[in-house]
Write an enzyme that holds these catalytic residues in place. Sequence first.
Site, PDB file in Angstrom:
ATOM      1  N   SER A 186      -3.374   4.357  16.256  1.00 27.73           N
ATOM      2  CA  SER A 186      -3.776   5.928  16.115  1.00 27.73           C
ATOM      3  C   SER A 186      -2.816   5.397  14.675  1.00 27.73           C
ATOM      4  O   SER A 186      -3.063   5.138  13.097  1.00 27.73           O
ATOM      5  CB  SER A 186      -3.174   6.503  16.907  1.00 27.73           C
ATOM      6  N   ASP A 241      -3.126  -0.624   1.629  1.00 23.29           N
ATOM      7  CA  ASP A 241      -3.690  -0.676   1.010  1.00 23.29           C
ATOM      8  C   ASP A 241      -2.713  -0.438  -0.641  1.00 23.29           C
ATOM      9  O   ASP A 241      -3.347  -0.706  -1.608  1.00 23.29           O
ATOM     10  CB  ASP A 241      -4.450   0.689   1.140  1.00 23.29           C
ATOM     11  N   LYS A 300      -7.498   2.465  17.301  1.00 23.76           N
ATOM     12  CA  LYS A 300      -8.488   3.468  17.205  1.00 23.76           C
ATOM     13  C   LYS A 300      -8.002   4.884  16.178  1.00 23.76           C
ATOM     14  O   LYS A 300      -6.649   4.688  15.886  1.00 23.76           O
ATOM     15  CB  LYS A 300      -6.877   4.702  18.626  1.00 23.76           C
TER      16      LYS A 300
END
Length: 797
Positions: free
Chosen positions: A510, A521, A536
């Site tokens: 999560s 990224d 998740k």
Amino acid sequence: MRTLFISLCLGLILPLQAAESAFNPNLDGRSALAIEIDKSAHPTPLMPGTNDGRIAYVTAWMLENAHYLHYRLDPKLSSRFLDRYIDTLDPQHIHFLQSDIADFEIYRDKLGALTKQKFDTTPAYVIFNRFMERLEQRASEAEQLLTAGPPDFTQDDRLDLSRKDKPFPKDMAEARQFWRDRARYEYLQERLNKESPEEMAKLLLSRHNAVELARSWRDYHNDIVNIIGRRYSRILRNFREWDSDKVLEAYLTSLAHVYDPHSDFFDRSDLENFSISMSLSLFGIGAVLTSEDGYCKIQELNPSGPAAKSKKVKANDRIVAVAQGTNEPVDVVDMPLNKVVEMIRGPKGTEVRLTIIPATAVDPSTRATVSLVRDQIKLEDQQAKAKIIDLPDEKGQTQRVGVIDLPSFYASFPLMGAKDKGEIKSTTVDVARLLEKLKAEKVRGVILDLRRNGGGSLEEAINLTGLFIKEGPVVQIKDSNNEVQVDKDPDPSVQYDGPLVVLTSRFSASASEILAGALQDYGRALLIGDARTHGKGSVQSLNQLAPHILRAFGNVDTNLPPETFGALKLTTRKFYRASGSSTQLKGVVPDIVLPSVNDHLDYIGEDKLDNPLEWDTIPSAQFEKLNRVQPYLAELEKRSNRRVTTEKDFDYVRDDIQQVEKALADKTISLNEAQRLKEKEEADARQKAREAELKTRKMPAEATISITLKDGIPVVTTEPATNTTSLAKNKNLDGATGGSATNSASVALGEAKLSDADQDPDAEKAPAVDVDLLEAERILTDYISLLPKEPALTSNP
């Protein structure tokens, strides 16, 4: 000598059976299980609570209208609802009979209509009461089997340990066989763990008198029966303590799980516990409580809590009554533990009086009364913490690195109507303070350990990401209308700009996946760990039901506190990385993957859960990549692969993986004692050889500086240490340590056993290497060595 004992013990299996059959199998007195069964031979069936229908109606309405999927609770979903609730109560399909399931078919396509139109939760109680009937029967069957004498373990039969997808027992005869086989398995487990083969052989050789031998085995058998009997008693007691609130919670959580695995219904007690877990604080006396034989027992004390400070309460004291202020004490013996906890917790500054049986009391009738004033209890051991390690690099120079352990993304979460708001908690603030301390200690790089971080506050994850990057998008969130919101870090300042490694595992979920994915990224951090994170990628919001129920019905007792009606944790949106890829199902793949047992277990990860949301992508957000990792990744992988291929610790990980795969390939287990003894000896031999090798190692003498937060201030403790952790007393597989020296195959089968060193507190213990963290530290030092050297500071005259 060891081989002789093994052979001798295996050879004495048949005489052992003869010795067992020679003694009277009856227990001295009645077993704990028999007593527990008789306490409620005909338990009163549970019935729906006063507000059940209203709570269920609002829950269904919210799922239909606010859940990400917007599914109608139609006959098709009603059918899945019924199956989910049955599996919630009986996940291994060993209690309900096929005739029971046939009886429940009258609800198959009607649960939605009953919930939404008639406000009727009767099916929840009909099914639960039948489950209790079967559970009582199973306990009785186990009691009869175990008290009749030692079961036979000479046959070649096997027990199926995974019946989740198997049919329910076709009739009572088949169910009884399942129950008896399970009890035999539990007995054999205790027998194998109770004595080593050497000890069993010594016992037999030391008993020349048949009567003495029979007496020894009678006591041995009775001890095992009592252990298992207490286990069944606890199970019976736990379910007998269920009230209508707990049944409704299981029922409505089953409904929520029809939509996805992360939507849940919380009753009052679970709602309060959720608030505590998010805020890392509660108001009470600072004691961890457990239930034992009907008594509420103090397991441990928080050193900063009122109970410990009073010096009148100790671990193992038993609480028999609780009084609020000057009110009369209420007897709590045999009261459900959650109810006792509710009575002991309360507003800050209020008095609670405990009547206890002191742990030191010789006479069990001894009573003592202790008056305590409730206070805020800070769960500081669950906060972010750090340590500094001085590591040698490939040139023999010392590299000082910092490690931040972050178990969750916590934040203050006061409940509606709460009088005591408590201290404001923030993960980001805590980590920022730790980073400042690490920088002051001149660390060259930082490892952020997220291996056991299951998520928490999304806002904290976004803010924490901002400590490492300038302003920019951190996460994209899509709602059920396909509208995308980009959540950004608006602050251009950077708390820490040095080399950064993020350590992840299958348990990283999560919000921790949002942080890891964003840093990857941007090219800001090097990710290391299991093949991927949990996966998740959904967003939940917590909605207390009280205002919705008042709005829908209006005539609810307004004197009841809001938490009485519970809350619905509801999946409303999905996460996407700044790059546009969802973290749902696929998680975050690290830059460098380390071998891990976690990647081979069949129960870790979003894809292993029932009914997960799907993976998809959306367009990338606009952001500036830093490209701090890619130029060095190939060389870092090369160096790490060389170590992973050749070092002993990773050989142990690969051996654990083989054992786990072997165990999972055959989900059955033998009930033949000779075969199990042989398997156990092989596992013990592997473990002892591993521990012996670890003891011979010359571990690098690395001083560790631990940094914890006390009232928001970093507290430093210096201690001599290595990159190891002491062997845990329980050998359960820890997802946070990956390849620690643990027989993971045995753990997968539930057969973990303490080594000889664990059993002897004075024995020298081998260091258990945290291989993932150790390799992350080495990769970080490699990373630092490859980076351009900082220009020397100069000054103008």
